[in-house]
Design a protein around this motif. Structure first.
Motif, PDB file in Angstrom:
ATOM      1  N   ASP A  31       0.833  -1.210   0.000  1.00 35.46           N
ATOM      2  CA  ASP A  31       0.000   0.000   0.000  1.00 35.46           C
ATOM      3  C   ASP A  31       0.863   1.253   0.000  1.00 35.46           C
ATOM      4  OD1 ASP A  31      -2.258  -1.574   0.029  1.00 35.46           O
ATOM      5  OD2 ASP A  31      -2.619  -1.330   2.186  1.00 35.46           O
ATOM      6  N   LEU A  32       1.942   1.211   0.771  1.00 35.17           N
ATOM      7  CA  LEU A  32       2.859   2.357   0.831  1.00 35.17           C
ATOM      8  C   LEU A  32       3.458   2.633  -0.538  1.00 35.17           C
ATOM      9  CD1 LEU A  32       4.399   4.343   2.796  1.00 35.17           C
ATOM     10  CD2 LEU A  32       6.207   2.618   2.795  1.00 35.17           C
ATOM     11  N   GLU A  33       3.912   1.572  -1.200  1.00 38.93           N
ATOM     12  CA  GLU A  33       4.493   1.714  -2.548  1.00 38.93           C
ATOM     13  C   GLU A  33       3.466   2.287  -3.515  1.00 38.93           C
ATOM     14  OE1 GLU A  33       7.582   1.422  -5.272  1.00 38.93           O
ATOM     15  OE2 GLU A  33       7.748   0.667  -3.232  1.00 38.93           O
TER      16      GLU A  33
ATOM     17  N   GLN B 158       3.595   5.857  -5.492  1.00 36.96           N
ATOM     18  CA  GLN B 158       3.505   5.917  -6.954  1.00 36.96           C
ATOM     19  C   GLN B 158       2.374   6.835  -7.404  1.00 36.96           C
ATOM     20  OE1 GLN B 158       3.244   2.019  -8.671  1.00 36.96           O
ATOM     21  NE2 GLN B 158       5.231   1.382  -7.882  1.00 36.96           N
ATOM     22  N   MET B 159       1.320   6.897  -6.625  1.00 32.41           N
ATOM     23  CA  MET B 159       0.171   7.740  -6.965  1.00 32.41           C
ATOM     24  C   MET B 159       0.384   9.206  -6.536  1.00 32.41           C
ATOM     25  SD  MET B 159      -1.654   5.679  -8.584  1.00 32.41           S
ATOM     26  CE  MET B 159      -3.098   6.645  -8.857  1.00 32.41           C
ATOM     27  N   GLY B 160       1.507   9.483  -5.870  1.00 25.80           N
ATOM     28  CA  GLY B 160       1.809  10.849  -5.473  1.00 25.80           C
ATOM     29  C   GLY B 160       1.141  11.283  -4.174  1.00 25.80           C
ATOM     30  N   LYS B 161       0.678  10.340  -3.382  1.00 24.50           N
ATOM     31  CA  LYS B 161       0.010  10.668  -2.123  1.00 24.50           C
ATOM     32  C   LYS B 161       0.997  10.879  -0.977  1.00 24.50           C
ATOM     33  CE  LYS B 161      -4.199   8.100  -3.214  1.00 24.50           C
ATOM     34  NZ  LYS B 161      -5.086   6.997  -2.778  1.00 24.50           N
TER      35      LYS B 161
ATOM     36  N   PHE C 196       7.912   8.452   2.443  1.00 17.31           N
ATOM     37  CA  PHE C 196       7.977   7.115   1.868  1.00 17.31           C
ATOM     38  C   PHE C 196       9.213   6.366   2.355  1.00 17.31           C
ATOM     39  CE2 PHE C 196       9.762   4.405  -1.487  1.00 17.31           C
ATOM     40  CZ  PHE C 196       8.779   3.442  -1.562  1.00 17.31           C
ATOM     41  N   VAL C 197      10.366   7.023   2.273  1.00 20.98           N
ATOM     42  CA  VAL C 197      11.624   6.390   2.662  1.00 20.98           C
ATOM     43  C   VAL C 197      11.612   6.056   4.154  1.00 20.98           C
ATOM     44  CG1 VAL C 197      14.111   6.777   2.929  1.00 20.98           C
ATOM     45  CG2 VAL C 197      12.967   7.389   0.793  1.00 20.98           C
ATOM     46  N   LYS C 198      11.125   6.973   4.966  1.00 22.73           N
ATOM     47  CA  LYS C 198      11.087   6.759   6.416  1.00 22.73           C
ATOM     48  C   LYS C 198      10.172   5.579   6.762  1.00 22.73           C
ATOM     49  CE  LYS C 198       9.834   8.908  10.772  1.00 22.73           C
ATOM     50  NZ  LYS C 198       8.582   9.289  11.312  1.00 22.73           N
ATOM     51  N   THR C 199       8.962   5.595   6.232  1.00 23.88           N
ATOM     52  CA  THR C 199       7.989   4.551   6.546  1.00 23.88           C
ATOM     53  C   THR C 199       8.427   3.206   5.978  1.00 23.88           C
ATOM     54  OG1 THR C 199       6.255   6.223   6.515  1.00 23.88           O
ATOM     55  CG2 THR C 199       5.550   3.931   6.462  1.00 23.88           C
ATOM     56  N   LYS C 200       8.974   3.209   4.765  1.00 26.14           N
ATOM     57  CA  LYS C 200       9.437   1.955   4.170  1.00 26.14           C
ATOM     58  C   LYS C 200      10.564   1.361   5.001  1.00 26.14           C
ATOM     59  CE  LYS C 200      11.109  -0.337   0.076  1.00 26.14           C
ATOM     60  NZ  LYS C 200      11.596  -0.255  -1.282  1.00 26.14           N
ATOM     61  N   GLY C 201      11.453   2.220   5.514  1.00 26.44           N
ATOM     62  CA  GLY C 201      12.534   1.723   6.366  1.00 26.44           C
ATOM     63  C   GLY C 201      12.006   1.059   7.630  1.00 26.44           C
ATOM     64  N   GLU C 202      10.999   1.674   8.254  1.00 24.26           N
ATOM     65  CA  GLU C 202      10.404   1.110   9.470  1.00 24.26           C
ATOM     66  C   GLU C 202       9.722  -0.227   9.182  1.00 24.26           C
ATOM     67  OE1 GLU C 202       7.803   4.243  10.724  1.00 24.26           O
ATOM     68  OE2 GLU C 202       9.441   5.500  11.462  1.00 24.26           O
TER      69      GLU C 202
ATOM     70  N   VAL D  83       7.956   2.289 -10.697  1.00 25.81           N
ATOM     71  CA  VAL D  83       8.963   3.206 -10.192  1.00 25.81           C
ATOM     72  C   VAL D  83       9.762   2.465  -9.144  1.00 25.81           C
ATOM     73  CG1 VAL D  83       9.335   5.379  -8.989  1.00 25.81           C
ATOM     74  CG2 VAL D  83       7.396   5.140 -10.538  1.00 25.81           C
ATOM     75  N   ARG D  84      11.087   2.490  -9.255  1.00 20.88           N
ATOM     76  CA  ARG D  84      11.955   1.839  -8.268  1.00 20.88           C
ATOM     77  C   ARG D  84      12.560   2.916  -7.396  1.00 20.88           C
ATOM     78  NH1 ARG D  84      12.915  -3.495  -7.939  1.00 20.88           N
ATOM     79  NH2 ARG D  84      14.489  -2.771  -6.543  1.00 20.88           N
ATOM     80  N   HIS D  85      12.559   2.659  -6.113  1.00 19.40           N
ATOM     81  CA  HIS D  85      13.114   3.589  -5.151  1.00 19.40           C
ATOM     82  C   HIS D  85      14.125   2.859  -4.305  1.00 19.40           C
ATOM     83  CE1 HIS D  85       9.943   6.376  -6.194  1.00 19.40           C
ATOM     84  NE2 HIS D  85       9.119   5.358  -6.110  1.00 19.40           N
ATOM     85  N   GLU D  86      15.285   3.407  -4.172  1.00 20.19           N
ATOM     86  CA  GLU D  86      16.329   2.801  -3.365  1.00 20.19           C
ATOM     87  C   GLU D  86      16.513   3.639  -2.113  1.00 20.19           C
ATOM     88  OE1 GLU D  86      17.784  -0.055  -4.142  1.00 20.19           O
ATOM     89  OE2 GLU D  86      16.601  -0.156  -5.990  1.00 20.19           O
ATOM     90  N   ASN D  87      16.790   2.948  -0.992  1.00 20.55           N
ATOM     91  CA  ASN D  87      17.057   3.661   0.275  1.00 20.55           C
ATOM     92  C   ASN D  87      18.461   4.137   0.315  1.00 20.55           C
ATOM     93  OD1 ASN D  87      14.524   2.770   0.719  1.00 20.55           O
ATOM     94  ND2 ASN D  87      14.999   1.685   2.612  1.00 20.55           N
TER      95      ASN D  87
END
Length: 116
Positions: A50-52, A56-59, A65-71, A112-116
């Motif tokens: 859901d986060l991803e 991607q939808m710009g919300k 995103f990076v902070k929450t994905k890390g957690e 879209v790929r996102h790297e930490n």
């Protein structure tokens, strides 16, 4: 004396008959714990998917995103074999996210790929 022998035999038979019920309770507790782990894993990977999707939808901002994905990745890491290196763990988590996105039809036309 014969009454005492009958009582001892009766208690022994009673214990033998009840023994399987007590061992199944232990098995059921282990199965329940495994089921809870599975539910927790599904919940965490669903949150990551859901986060991803929201990002991607710009919300979400990239910072959030990076902070929450890390957690969430840290929480998800306990479900991935501990001997894996961090890069492998992140790759596996990303694969689980992709699986959830596809499973629930959340995939967008552009990936879209996102790297930490």
């Amino acid at each position: 004396m014969s009454t005492l022998i009958i009582i001892v035999i009766g208690v022994t038979i009673f214990m033998v008959l009840l023994a399987p019920f007590f061992s199944k309770q232990t098995d059921n507790k282990n199965q329940a714990a495994d089921g809870n782990d599975f539910q927790e894993k599904e919940h965490i990977f669903s949150q990551l998917a859901d986060l991803e999707y929201d990002f991607q939808m710009g919300k979400l901002s990239e910072k959030d995103f990076v902070k929450t994905k890390g957690e969430l990745t840290a929480k998800a890491a306990k479900f991935v074999r501990s001997e894996n290196k961090l890069e492998q763990t992140q790759w596996i988590v990303d694969q689980e996210i992709s699986t959830h996105i596809e499973k629930y039809g959340l995939a967008s036309n552009t990936e879209v790929r996102h790297e930490n």
